[in-house]
Design a protein around this motif. Structure first.
Motif, mmCIF file in Angstrom:
data_model
loop_
_atom_site.group_PDB
_atom_site.id
_atom_site.type_symbol
_atom_site.label_atom_id
_atom_site.label_comp_id
_atom_site.label_asym_id
_atom_site.label_seq_id
_atom_site.Cartn_x
_atom_site.Cartn_y
_atom_site.Cartn_z
ATOM 1 N N MET A 46 0.944 -1.327 -0.069
ATOM 2 C CA MET A 46 -0.001 -0.145 -0.191
ATOM 3 C C MET A 46 0.892 1.226 0.011
ATOM 4 S SD MET A 46 -3.068 -0.795 2.708
ATOM 5 C CE MET A 46 -2.144 -1.713 3.919
ATOM 6 N N THR A 47 0.403 2.204 -0.577
ATOM 7 C CA THR A 47 0.748 3.586 -0.523
ATOM 8 C C THR A 47 0.858 3.981 0.988
ATOM 9 O OG1 THR A 47 -0.821 4.954 -1.274
ATOM 10 C CG2 THR A 47 0.484 4.271 -2.623
ATOM 11 N N ASP A 48 1.460 4.989 1.354
ATOM 12 C CA ASP A 48 1.463 5.731 2.838
ATOM 13 C C ASP A 48 0.213 6.173 2.893
ATOM 14 O OD1 ASP A 48 4.094 5.073 3.351
ATOM 15 O OD2 ASP A 48 4.802 7.123 3.230
ATOM 16 N N ALA A 73 5.509 17.263 16.376
ATOM 17 C CA ALA A 73 6.667 16.977 15.389
ATOM 18 C C ALA A 73 6.830 17.974 14.423
ATOM 19 C CB ALA A 73 6.267 15.806 14.729
ATOM 20 N N GLY A 74 5.760 18.833 14.031
ATOM 21 C CA GLY A 74 5.801 19.851 13.036
ATOM 22 C C GLY A 74 6.199 19.132 11.552
ATOM 23 N N GLU A 75 7.172 20.093 11.157
ATOM 24 C CA GLU A 75 7.722 19.507 9.635
ATOM 25 C C GLU A 75 8.501 18.231 9.576
ATOM 26 O OE1 GLU A 75 9.555 23.408 8.665
ATOM 27 O OE2 GLU A 75 8.474 23.206 6.982
ATOM 28 N N ASP A 76 8.813 17.726 10.817
ATOM 29 C CA ASP A 76 9.475 16.742 11.030
ATOM 30 C C ASP A 76 8.720 15.178 11.269
ATOM 31 O OD1 ASP A 76 12.088 18.052 10.772
ATOM 32 O OD2 ASP A 76 11.788 18.487 13.053
ATOM 33 N N THR A 77 7.653 15.518 10.876
ATOM 34 C CA THR A 77 6.649 14.263 11.161
ATOM 35 C C THR A 77 6.822 13.049 10.092
ATOM 36 O OG1 THR A 77 4.238 13.800 11.269
ATOM 37 C CG2 THR A 77 5.053 15.295 9.504
ATOM 38 N N VAL A 78 6.789 11.935 10.712
ATOM 39 C CA VAL A 78 7.146 10.842 10.239
ATOM 40 C C VAL A 78 5.848 9.738 10.498
ATOM 41 C CG1 VAL A 78 9.366 10.815 10.008
ATOM 42 C CG2 VAL A 78 8.532 9.768 12.084
ATOM 43 N N GLY A 79 5.699 8.605 9.806
ATOM 44 C CA GLY A 79 4.879 7.737 10.079
ATOM 45 C C GLY A 79 3.130 8.025 9.553
ATOM 46 N N VAL A 80 2.365 7.296 10.509
ATOM 47 C CA VAL A 80 0.891 7.775 10.137
ATOM 48 C C VAL A 80 0.517 8.330 11.485
ATOM 49 C CG1 VAL A 80 -1.456 6.497 9.720
ATOM 50 C CG2 VAL A 80 0.622 5.771 8.426
ATOM 51 N N TRP A 81 -0.439 9.520 11.393
ATOM 52 C CA TRP A 81 -0.906 10.176 12.335
ATOM 53 C C TRP A 81 -1.990 10.711 11.814
ATOM 54 C CZ3 TRP A 81 0.853 9.952 17.307
ATOM 55 C CH2 TRP A 81 2.260 9.416 17.457
ATOM 56 N N GLY A 82 -3.083 10.681 12.276
ATOM 57 C CA GLY A 82 -4.515 11.573 11.822
ATOM 58 C C GLY A 82 -4.918 11.243 10.634
ATOM 59 N N ALA A 83 -4.674 9.968 10.144
ATOM 60 C CA ALA A 83 -5.233 9.481 8.954
ATOM 61 C C ALA A 83 -4.760 10.136 7.596
ATOM 62 C CB ALA A 83 -7.021 9.728 8.769
ATOM 63 N N SER A 85 -0.909 10.679 5.504
ATOM 64 C CA SER A 85 0.613 10.240 5.502
ATOM 65 C C SER A 85 1.396 11.249 5.850
ATOM 66 C CB SER A 85 0.875 9.934 4.057
ATOM 67 O OG SER A 85 0.804 11.219 3.356
ATOM 68 N N ALA A 86 2.850 11.089 6.077
ATOM 69 C CA ALA A 86 3.877 11.959 6.376
ATOM 70 C C ALA A 86 3.867 13.300 5.390
ATOM 71 C CB ALA A 86 5.166 11.556 6.624
ATOM 72 N N ASP A 87 3.899 12.905 4.139
ATOM 73 C CA ASP A 87 4.050 13.787 3.224
ATOM 74 C C ASP A 87 2.694 14.859 3.338
ATOM 75 O OD1 ASP A 87 6.279 12.685 2.086
ATOM 76 O OD2 ASP A 87 5.513 11.683 0.652
ATOM 77 N N ASP A 88 1.455 14.028 3.504
ATOM 78 C CA ASP A 88 0.305 14.997 3.402
ATOM 79 C C ASP A 88 0.422 15.879 4.604
ATOM 80 O OD1 ASP A 88 -0.721 13.822 1.020
ATOM 81 O OD2 ASP A 88 -1.767 12.338 2.267
ATOM 82 N N ARG A 89 0.913 15.547 5.793
ATOM 83 C CA ARG A 89 1.074 16.516 7.078
ATOM 84 C C ARG A 89 1.993 17.387 6.730
ATOM 85 N NH1 ARG A 89 1.066 11.518 9.253
ATOM 86 N NH2 ARG A 89 3.143 11.583 10.079
ATOM 87 N N ARG A 90 3.276 17.214 6.035
ATOM 88 C CA ARG A 90 4.053 18.308 5.777
ATOM 89 C C ARG A 90 3.563 19.271 4.877
ATOM 90 N NH1 ARG A 90 7.246 13.757 4.671
ATOM 91 N NH2 ARG A 90 8.501 12.901 6.361
ATOM 92 N N GLU A 91 2.731 18.951 4.153
ATOM 93 C CA GLU A 91 2.045 19.916 3.040
ATOM 94 C C GLU A 91 0.979 20.592 3.746
ATOM 95 O OE1 GLU A 91 -0.178 19.523 -1.049
ATOM 96 O OE2 GLU A 91 1.196 17.836 -0.679
ATOM 97 N N LEU A 92 0.387 19.852 4.882
ATOM 98 C CA LEU A 92 -0.746 20.591 5.677
ATOM 99 C C LEU A 92 -0.120 21.656 6.670
ATOM 100 C CD1 LEU A 92 -3.468 20.966 7.057
ATOM 101 C CD2 LEU A 92 -3.032 18.827 8.165
ATOM 102 N N TYR A 93 1.341 21.504 7.026
ATOM 103 C CA TYR A 93 1.854 22.173 8.170
ATOM 104 C C TYR A 93 1.944 23.782 7.832
ATOM 105 C CZ TYR A 93 5.024 23.175 11.994
ATOM 106 O OH TYR A 93 5.710 23.795 13.186
ATOM 107 N N PRO A 94 2.196 24.308 6.841
ATOM 108 C CA PRO A 94 1.986 25.466 6.751
ATOM 109 C C PRO A 94 0.611 26.323 6.936
ATOM 110 C CG PRO A 94 3.476 24.800 4.972
ATOM 111 C CD PRO A 94 2.732 23.791 5.927
#
Length: 109
Positions: A46-48, A73-83, A85-94
């Motif tokens: 599966m994809t992240d 974790a901010g921009e340093d987020t890894v893994g699965v959190w809050g449904a 992916s890490a890439d989506d959370r990094r994009e959401l962060y700003p």
């Protein structure tokens, strides 16, 4: 996925203390108690994003989990959190940062 909408949805949690969020996620997070063994989909490729959607489906504290991870974790987020992916959370962060003040300022918020 509308990241600005997600950031504003999390706005209702901005004054909840981080310790309370952590307690809620640890106590009620589906991943904390539902997957005591290897999940049935563990051998599927599966994809992240797919993993996040599968793992967090039906979790009652997805928003709280996402808010907690963005705070801690901010921009340093890894893994699965809050449904997400890490890439989506990094994009959401700003977008999440633009919400303004919070109950507590984490290391990156």
């Amino acid at each position: 996925m509308n990241l600005i909408f997600i950031a504003w949805e999390l706005d209702r949690l901005r004054w909840v203390p981080t310790a309370l969020l952590a307690d809620l996620v640890e106590r009620d997070g589906l991943c904390m108690w539902a997957f005591t063994d290897v999940p049935p989909w563990a051998d599927e490729e599966m994809t992240d994003r797919e993993l996040a959607a599968r793992m967090c489906a039906g979790c009652p504290v997805r928003d709280e989990c996402l808010e907690l991870e963005l705070r801690t974790a901010g921009e340093d987020t890894v893994g699965v959190w809050g449904a997400l992916s890490a890439d989506d959370r990094r994009e959401l962060y700003p977008h999440w940062l633009q919400r303004g003040e919070r109950a507590e300022r984490g290391p990156r918020s």
